[in-house]
Each structure stands twice: as structure tokens, then as C-alpha cells.
Write a protein that holds these residues in place. Structure first.
Motif, PDB file in Angstrom:
ATOM      1  N   LEU A 192      27.518   4.968  36.731  1.00  0.00           N
ATOM      2  CA  LEU A 192      26.480   5.893  36.311  1.00  0.00           C
ATOM      3  C   LEU A 192      25.184   5.211  35.875  1.00  0.00           C
ATOM      4  CD1 LEU A 192      28.434   8.624  34.329  1.00  0.00           C
ATOM      5  CD2 LEU A 192      27.819   8.572  36.724  1.00  0.00           C
ATOM      6  N   LYS A 227      37.639  11.726  41.955  1.00  0.00           N
ATOM      7  CA  LYS A 227      37.568  11.870  40.500  1.00  0.00           C
ATOM      8  C   LYS A 227      38.918  12.306  39.966  1.00  0.00           C
ATOM      9  CE  LYS A 227      35.519  14.611  36.826  1.00  0.00           C
ATOM     10  NZ  LYS A 227      35.441  13.538  35.852  1.00  0.00           N
ATOM     11  N   THR A 264      32.968  21.019  39.499  1.00  0.00           N
ATOM     12  CA  THR A 264      33.069  19.599  39.197  1.00  0.00           C
ATOM     13  C   THR A 264      32.253  18.786  40.193  1.00  0.00           C
ATOM     14  OG1 THR A 264      35.316  20.074  38.500  1.00  0.00           O
ATOM     15  CG2 THR A 264      34.706  17.772  38.678  1.00  0.00           C
ATOM     16  N   ALA A 300      25.514  13.830  37.339  1.00  0.00           N
ATOM     17  CA  ALA A 300      26.204  12.974  36.375  1.00  0.00           C
ATOM     18  C   ALA A 300      26.573  13.670  35.087  1.00  0.00           C
ATOM     19  CB  ALA A 300      25.379  11.719  36.070  1.00  0.00           C
ATOM     20  N   LEU A 325      33.852  10.263  47.475  1.00  0.00           N
ATOM     21  CA  LEU A 325      33.893  10.592  46.051  1.00  0.00           C
ATOM     22  C   LEU A 325      35.309  10.979  45.629  1.00  0.00           C
ATOM     23  CD1 LEU A 325      32.124  11.156  43.491  1.00  0.00           C
ATOM     24  CD2 LEU A 325      32.071  13.527  44.249  1.00  0.00           C
ATOM     25  N   ARG A 342      28.592  19.139  39.482  1.00  0.00           N
ATOM     26  CA  ARG A 342      28.272  18.497  38.203  1.00  0.00           C
ATOM     27  C   ARG A 342      28.285  16.974  38.317  1.00  0.00           C
ATOM     28  NH1 ARG A 342      29.158  21.480  33.409  1.00  0.00           N
ATOM     29  NH2 ARG A 342      30.316  19.761  32.513  1.00  0.00           N
ATOM     30  N   CYS A 343      28.986  16.467  39.327  1.00  0.00           N
ATOM     31  CA  CYS A 343      28.953  15.011  39.558  1.00  0.00           C
ATOM     32  C   CYS A 343      27.577  14.583  40.073  1.00  0.00           C
ATOM     33  CB  CYS A 343      30.021  14.605  40.570  1.00  0.00           C
ATOM     34  SG  CYS A 343      31.663  14.499  39.871  1.00  0.00           S
ATOM     35  N   GLU A 376      29.387  15.005  35.037  1.00  0.00           N
ATOM     36  CA  GLU A 376      30.764  14.517  35.061  1.00  0.00           C
ATOM     37  C   GLU A 376      30.721  13.093  35.615  1.00  0.00           C
ATOM     38  OE1 GLU A 376      33.441  16.174  34.132  1.00  0.00           O
ATOM     39  OE2 GLU A 376      32.707  18.247  34.006  1.00  0.00           O
ATOM     40  N   GLU A 377      31.552  12.231  35.054  1.00  0.00           N
ATOM     41  CA  GLU A 377      31.626  10.909  35.647  1.00  0.00           C
ATOM     42  C   GLU A 377      32.709  10.926  36.729  1.00  0.00           C
ATOM     43  OE1 GLU A 377      34.435   9.136  32.086  1.00  0.00           O
ATOM     44  OE2 GLU A 377      32.366   8.479  32.294  1.00  0.00           O
ATOM     45  N   PHE A 378      32.624   9.963  37.646  1.00  0.00           N
ATOM     46  CA  PHE A 378      33.671   9.882  38.666  1.00  0.00           C
ATOM     47  C   PHE A 378      34.121   8.436  38.791  1.00  0.00           C
ATOM     48  CE2 PHE A 378      30.531   8.273  41.631  1.00  0.00           C
ATOM     49  CZ  PHE A 378      29.367   8.906  41.241  1.00  0.00           C
TER      50      PHE A 378
END
Lengths: 245, 506
Positions: free
Chosen positions: A73, A13, A46, A53, A11, A49-50, A55-57
Motif C-alpha cells: 500500500l 485477499k 471488497t 486502499a 488480486l 474498496r481495494c 481494504e488491504e490485500f
């Protein structure tokens, strides 16, 4: 060994040019309780929160209970139905009563009849020990009570994983315990939990694993016993020496 | 006395409760502490009393004490005939009341106006009282059924077709205008330098129009067959009811969700059929009363209520659009809001009345009152959008996040979580716009519509009633009417605000 219920691989971001999460790999097994700690700005919030979703990554993949969440997503809604979240600032809906807060999502997302949703909500409110406050508005309750309602609200959706984003940071010291007790109860029932917190006592007592993050990466992950007794990385040692006095 | 200077202190006896000193409570206390407690306040109190003496007393004297209450023409309201100073000339209002309330609406048809307002009041009042049940049915009747019924009651006329015919008509208009545009381009090609290119483009557009005509041919054919059958709107009504019910049934999830939506749908159509039958819409309906004959309070209320009801959804859509992440929607919303806020309402009304017809296709006319209605609604919608944007900005981001985290879609998050909170924040601003809209309706008198104020000014021209106090009486009377409506809205908004913000009281 079954597949992990949450599997984060590769991952990455960025916020604009700022690289907030770097090569995060983390697998969480069913029933596992993970505490994520680290200095502020290290990307703990963060990261969780990913997972649902918020937060987008940009790179990598998150799989929740077999549902794949990539950078585009897709399947956001399916993942969110499996994952409950509790926020630092409670985020209860102030215009709805406690009971309505807890029945809103079951009624509108799962299409459960109102009566059944209310019965379920009351069951969970009893579990967090505030059934008699069901008809109050959130603004009429203490912070600790509000946070327990927030936990009940997340549980009404029958999540397989619960995310806690610093659930006790906005509370008076006297109220921290009631929320932590609720979380301990939840842990004892076998809920899979990812908890971002500075409550090291909770980590020692409840966690299977403690994950230490700094500068957007996982620095060290270990059982609480090993983590607190014999931290390996220099940054971890520094962090622990700062917070444990 | 305890020795509070000592560093250690433990209270032995708790202090019991005592009554407050006499001079600080009650009327005496109020006068002492609020009216005469400082030189400035003493001055303000005296100024306040003077204000009452010089404004309230003469007003009461003019409106009630010195007023003339009966008479048949101006002679009753002249000082030399009455033998005393003359205040308000109420017989004038009595003589002109029909004009002030109905305008030139034919006397024989005035029951229709009364019935419409009675219906509106009967539907609106239970909607305003929170304790009464069946709010959704009530709201549906008031916001959807009532406008249609009110239109056929006030304006009159019947219907020849129903859903199928209307859709066919709209599509045909659309196809016609495409063909028309194509022909215009072909026409241009004869004089232009880029002739062949234009001719090709024009022909292509005409071809599209023709193709569209073929596509919609089954619909138009069906409409013509039904028109020719001589059964009025009923075949069309039946077909529409069946089509809508089937679509609802299939889209709503079929048999899985039970028969409730289907029953609601069929009941709605049965209700529509009952209204059509009752008002005789299938047989031409009531005699048509042209909107040019409407006037007075009727026009004021029609414009104000339409504006109020239509502007809020427009405002909501624009406010959400302005916060959208989709650039096209955002730019459209911003342009719209800034345009309408940048133009005075008078300009909008002038434009709608005198210039809009120039832009519409030749055979397409819009009634003068409808033009004003559209103008007022679009104008107020822009203001409501900005009011609401303030409310949306006041809802913390965490609210939307919490709703998303629970799995609610954007639409549900917006309609269940964000908008209800945003609206609560801006009730005063929204009602402020409503009140200002209600009073701005008087501007339509410059585009030849006679609202309450316009009718009043028209009635001043009557020589039978020219007296020194006629104008004052008339303006006082209309002023009182405006005040009653605006003050009512204001008080009701306070009530709603208090009720909806129950969660903020601890």
C-alpha cells in the motif's frame, strides 16, 4: 489503444483464513462504465474498496492512472486523490454543512483557497441539483439528496475514476431514481465509473460491461446486451433468474 | 358522521382546525394534567411542597432574614447581644474575605492576583461567546500566552535567558543524568560479583554522557557567552526568534506559501518581547511571591483551570492511543488509564507531594503547588480519556473511511472529522469531569495547600469570630461560591451542546 486507467492483476485477499478475493484480473479503460453485480458476500464491495486502499490485500497489484498500489500500500494517498468514492450509507460528515462537506477535502488535501473551493463546490452542487440546500446539515435532507451531495463531494476532488458502492441500496424506492439520474448524467459526461449495484435497469442503460462475481471471483463479464440476453455460466443464469422476475 | 365501516370511503369536506379544550392548556391545564392527575402525583406534589417548606424556607431564614449584617467581632453575632435568633454571621465573611480569596498573599501585591483574574476573564469571555470574531487569536492568547503571563504575574521573578538557554539547560540536565547513571554503575562494580562487566557497561554509559556533553557544547558555550554579555535575555531572545522563524519558513514551504506564516511568527515574537519589556522580566520582574503564601479561591481557581485546560489534551492523546493499532502506544495508554483510575486522588496528591522528590535528582526541586497541579492534571486526564473513548466509539467507521477516501491523512481525519464528532457526543461527560475536578481541588488541603475550603477551615481557628453560626456561615458561603462556578459550567455546557448539535435537529 491507451493503457487502462485501472488495471487489477492477480488480486488475492484473505480475511484471516477466509479467501475473499481470488485471482481477480480486471482492466478498466478511460471513460468506461462497469457495473459489478453478484449475490451478497461475493466480494463486490471488497473489490472496489481495494481500488482506493480502504481494504488491504495480500497478493497482486492494482494500477490506477499509472500509480502502482501493491500489497504494501505505498502511494495510497496519491491513488486516493485520483479516485472518488460514494458509499451505500452516504457517510456525509454530519457536523458540517453540505457546503463544508464539499470544500473540506479540496481545502485540506489540495490546499485550495477557501473561496475557490466554495465556488467549485457550488458548481458541483448545481450539477447534482441541490445548490439551494448548501447551508443545510446532512441530517436535514432526504436520503436521495444526501447521496447526491456525497456524489458532489467526491467530484470536488476532480477524480479520474468514481467508485460507487451500492449507492441506492439504502434509499427509499422513490429516491432511487434521482440518484440514478445523477449517475447517468455523470456517465454521459465521460466519467470512468465502477458501480456495485443491484439496479439492473441502470446496468442495461448505462454500463459498457457487466461483471458478475460470486465466491470472491469474477464468473462472467460481458456487454449488458449479451450478459442479460445470453448468460454463459450456470451460476450467472441462476442469479439472473432470481433477480429478474 | 361518515360511515367508516364501508369498504370504500372518499372524504368530501376537509376537517377545519379547532381550538383545544380549555381545561387542557394554560396554568389550569398544567395543574390538572401534571400535578394532580393521579393519586401518586398528588402524593408527590404534597411531598414536593413539604420539601420546599422544610428546606428552602429555613435556608432563606438563616441566610437572609435572621442574618447579622454588620459587626466587628463575635459579639455582634451572639444571640444574647442581638436579642433575637441569629442566622448567618456575614461580618465574619467580610473580615475573612481577603484570606478566603487570596490566602496569605501579601497585601501590597494583591493587585497582581486581581489583574491576573481580570486578564483571564477578559480573554475567556469572548472565547465563550460564539458570535465574536478572531477565535484563533483569542484561543492562542488564552491557552498559550495567558498561562505564561499569569505565572510571572502571580509568582513573579524574571528570566535570564530564552529559548537557546532553556534548550541548552535541558540537554545539559539530560547529559548530566546519563553521566551520573554511568558513574553509579561504575561505583556498583566495586562491590558486585559481576564487577568487570558492570565496570565496562558503566564506563560505556559515562562515555555516552561525555560525548553528549561535547555534542551540545556549542549550545552551552553560546548560552554562557550570552549570560556573560550582561544584556539580560535579549541576545538569546533574538537568536531564538531568528532560529524559530527560519525553521518555520523552511518547513512551512519557504516562499511558496507566501509571507503570512513568517509575519505571524515575527508578530508573536514581537508580542513576547513587548510582554517581557512591559513586565520588566529582563530586569528581574515582579517580587517573587512563594506559592506557600498563595491560598483561598486563588489556589482553587489556579488548580481547577490548569487541571481543566491540561487534562483535555492528555485525555485526547490517551483516548486515541488506546485505539491505536501500534501495540506499544496502546499498551502504554491502557496501563496509564487503568493505573490513574485505580488510585484515589488523595493518594496521587500524597505521592506527588511527599514521594516524588525522592525520585528526582538531588538538585531538582518542583514547587509544591506545581506538584499538585501535575497530579491533578494527570489524574483527570485518565478520566477524560475514558469519556472520550466513548465518544470515539460512537463515531461510525464509515466517517473515517469517507475521509480517507477523500485523501485526508490520519491526522486530518482525526482532527477534522472524528474528534469533532466524538467531542460533541461526550460534552456532558467531559463537563461532568470538569465539575468533579473543580470540587476535588478541595482535597489539596491535605497536602498543606490552602485552597478555598482549606482557608475557610483555617479561619475557623480565629477566636475573635467563634460563634455558634460561624461554621455554618462559612460553609454556606464557600458552598455558594462552588455552586456558582459549577452551575455556570453546567449551564454553559448545555448551551454548547445545544449549539454544536444543531445538525441533529431536523
Amino acid at each position: 489503444m491507451t493503457d487502462p486507467i485501472v488495471k487489477i492483476s492477480g488480486l488475492n485477499k484473505w480475511y484471516g483464513e477466509f479467501h475473499v478475493l481470488r485471482d481477480i484480473d480486471l482492466a478498466v479503460n478511460k471513460g468506461e462504465r462497469i457495473v459489478i453485480c453478484g449475490p451478497s458476500g461475493s466480494g463486490k464491495s471488497t473489490l472496489i474498496r481495494c481500488i482506493n486502499a480502504l481494504e488491504e490485500f495480500q497478493e497482486g497489484e492494482i494500477v490506477v492512472d499509472g500509480i502502482e498500489l501493491g500489497p504494501n500500500l505505498k502511494h495510497v494517498d496519491a491513488v486516493r486523490r485520483e479516485v472518488g468514492m460514494v458509499f451505500q450509507s452516504f457517510n456525509l460528515f454530519p457536523h458540517l454543512t453540505v457546503l463544508d462537506n464539499c470544500t473540506l477535502a479540496p481545502i485540506w488535501v489540495r490546499n485550495i483557497p477557501k473561496k475557490d473551493a466554495e465556488a467549485t463546490a457550488m458548481k458541483f452542487l448545481e450539477r447534482v441539483k441541490i445548490p439551494h440546500q448548501a447551508n443545510k446539515f446532512p441530517g436535514q435532507m432526504s436520503g436521495g439528496q444526501q447521496q447526491r451531495v456525497a456524489i458532489a463531494r467526491a467530484l470536488t476532488m476532480n477524480p479520474k475514476v468514481m467508485l460507487f458502492d451500492e449507492p441506492t441500496s439504502a434509499l427509499d424506492p422513490e429516491m432511487v431514481k434521482e440518484v440514478l439520474d445523477t449517475m447517468v448524467d455523470l456517465a454521459e459526461e465521460g466519467m470512468t465509473m465502477l458501480v456495485v449495484t443491484h439496479e439492473m435497469g441502470f446496468a442495461k442503460e448505462v454500463a459498457n460491461r457487466v461483471v458478475f462475481m460470486d465466491a470472491g471471483q469474477i464468473i462472467e463479464a460481458n456487454t449488458p446486451k449479451e450478459f442479460f440476453a445470453a448468460p454463459q455460466h450456470a451460476r450467472t443464469k441462476l442469479f439472473l433468474s432470481q433477480i429478474l422476475r | 358522521m361518515t360511515d367508516i365501516a364501508a369498504s370504500s370511503f372518499v372524504r368530501q369536506d376537509l376537517v377545519s382546525e379547532r381550538a383545544a379544550p380549555v381545561k387542557t392548556t394554560g396554568f389550569v391545564g398544567f395543574v390538572r394534567t401534571r400535578l394532580l392527575n393521579s393519586p401518586t402525583n398528588i402524593l408527590l406534589t404534597i411531598l414536593g411542597l413539604l420539601l420546599v417548606w422544610y428546606i428552602v424556607v429555613p435556608s432563606i431564614k438563616f441566610l437572609l432574614v435572621d442574618a447579622v449584617w454588620s459587626g466587628n467581632d463575635r459579639t455582634a453575632c451572639l444571640a444574647e447581644n442581638a436579642g433575637r435568633p441569629v442566622g448567618a454571621c456575614w461580618p465574619f465573611i467580610q473580615a475573612k474575605s481577603t484570606q478566603l480569596f487570596y490566602g496569605f498573599y501579601p497585601e501590597a501585591e494583591r493587585w497582581r492576583v486581581n489583574l491576573t483574574f481580570a486578564l483571564g476573564a477578559v480573554l475567556l469571555l469572548p472565547l465563550l461567546i460564539p458570535r465574536l470574531p478572531a477565535k484563533s487569536v483569542n484561543a492562542g492568547l488564552f491557552f498559550l500566552a495567558f498561562p505564561a503571563v499569569a505565572f510571572f504575574l502571580l509568582h513573579g521573578g524574571g528570566i535570564a535567558g530564552f529559548g537557546v538557554s532553556w534548550v541548552a539547560g535541558l540537554l545539559q540536565l539530560f547529559a548530566d543524568s546519563i553521566s551520573g547513571a554511568g558513574e553509579a554503575v561504575v561505583g556498583l562494580s566495586k562491590t558486585s560479583a559481576a564487577g568487570p562487566a558492570l565496570w565496562a557497561i558503566g564506563s560505556a554509559i559515562v562515555l555516552v554522557g561525555t560525548l553528549l556533553h561535547w555534542v551540545i557544547f556549542p549550545l552551552t558555550w553560546l548560552r554562557d557567552q550570552m549570560l556573560a554579555s550582561g544584556q539580560g535575555p535579549w541576545p538569546d531572545f533574538l537568536i531564538t526568534a531568528v532560529i524559530v522563524s527560519v525553521i518555520l519558513f523552511v518547513l512551512g514551504g519557504g516562499a511558496r506559501v507566501g509571507s503570512r506564516p513568517l509575519i505571524t511568527c515575527l508578530a508573536t515574537f514581537a508580542g513576547i518581547a513587548a510582554v517581557i519589556k512591559l513586565m520588566g522580566l529582563d530586569r528581574g520582574g515582579l517580587p517573587i511571591v512563594d506559592t506557600r503564601l498563595w491560598g483561598g479561591l486563588l489556589v482553587t481557581l489556579v488548580i481547577a483551570i490548569t487541571g481543566i485546560v491540561a487534562s483535555l489534551p492528555i485525555g485526547v492523546a490517551l483516548a486515541l492511543g488506546r485505539r491505536s493499532t501500534i501495540p506499544l502506544i496502546r499498551i502504554f495508554s491502557i496501563t496509564y488509564i487503568e493505573f490513574w483510575r485505580g488510585v484515589p486522588l488523595i493518594t496521587v496528591l500524597f505521592f506527588a507531594t511527599y514521594m516524588l522528590p525522592l525520585f528526582l535528582p538531588g538538585n531538582f526541586t518542583v514547587d509544591g503547588l506545581v506538584r499538585a497541579l501535575i497530579g491533578v492534571s494527570l489524574f483527570t486526564g485518565a478520566y477524560q480519556a475514558e469519556n472520550l473513548r466513548g465518544g470515539l466509539a460512537a463515531v461510525p467507521r464509515g466517517q473515517g473511511e469517507a475521509a480517507s477516501a477523500l485523501g485526508l491523512s490520519w491526522w486530518k481525519t482525526t482532527s477534522l472529522i472524528v474528534l469533532p464528532q466524538a467531542l460533541r457526543h461526550v460534552i456532558p461527560a467531559i463537563v461532568n469531569s470538569f465539575i468533579s475536578l473543580f470540587k476535588d481541588t478541595s482535597l489539596v488541603s491535605i497536602v498543606a495547600l490552602f485552597d478555598l475550603l482549606g482557608s475557610l477551615r483555617a479561619s475557623f481557628a480565629d477566636p475573635v469570630w467563634t460563634t455558634p453560626s460561624t461554621a455554618f456561615t462559612g460553609f454556606a458561603f464557600t458552598g455558594i461560591i462552588y455552586f456558582i462556578f459549577c452551575f455556570g459550567m453546567s449551564r454553559y455546557s448545555l448551551f454548547v451542546e445545544h449549539r454544536l448539535n444543531a445538525h441533529r435537529r431536523n
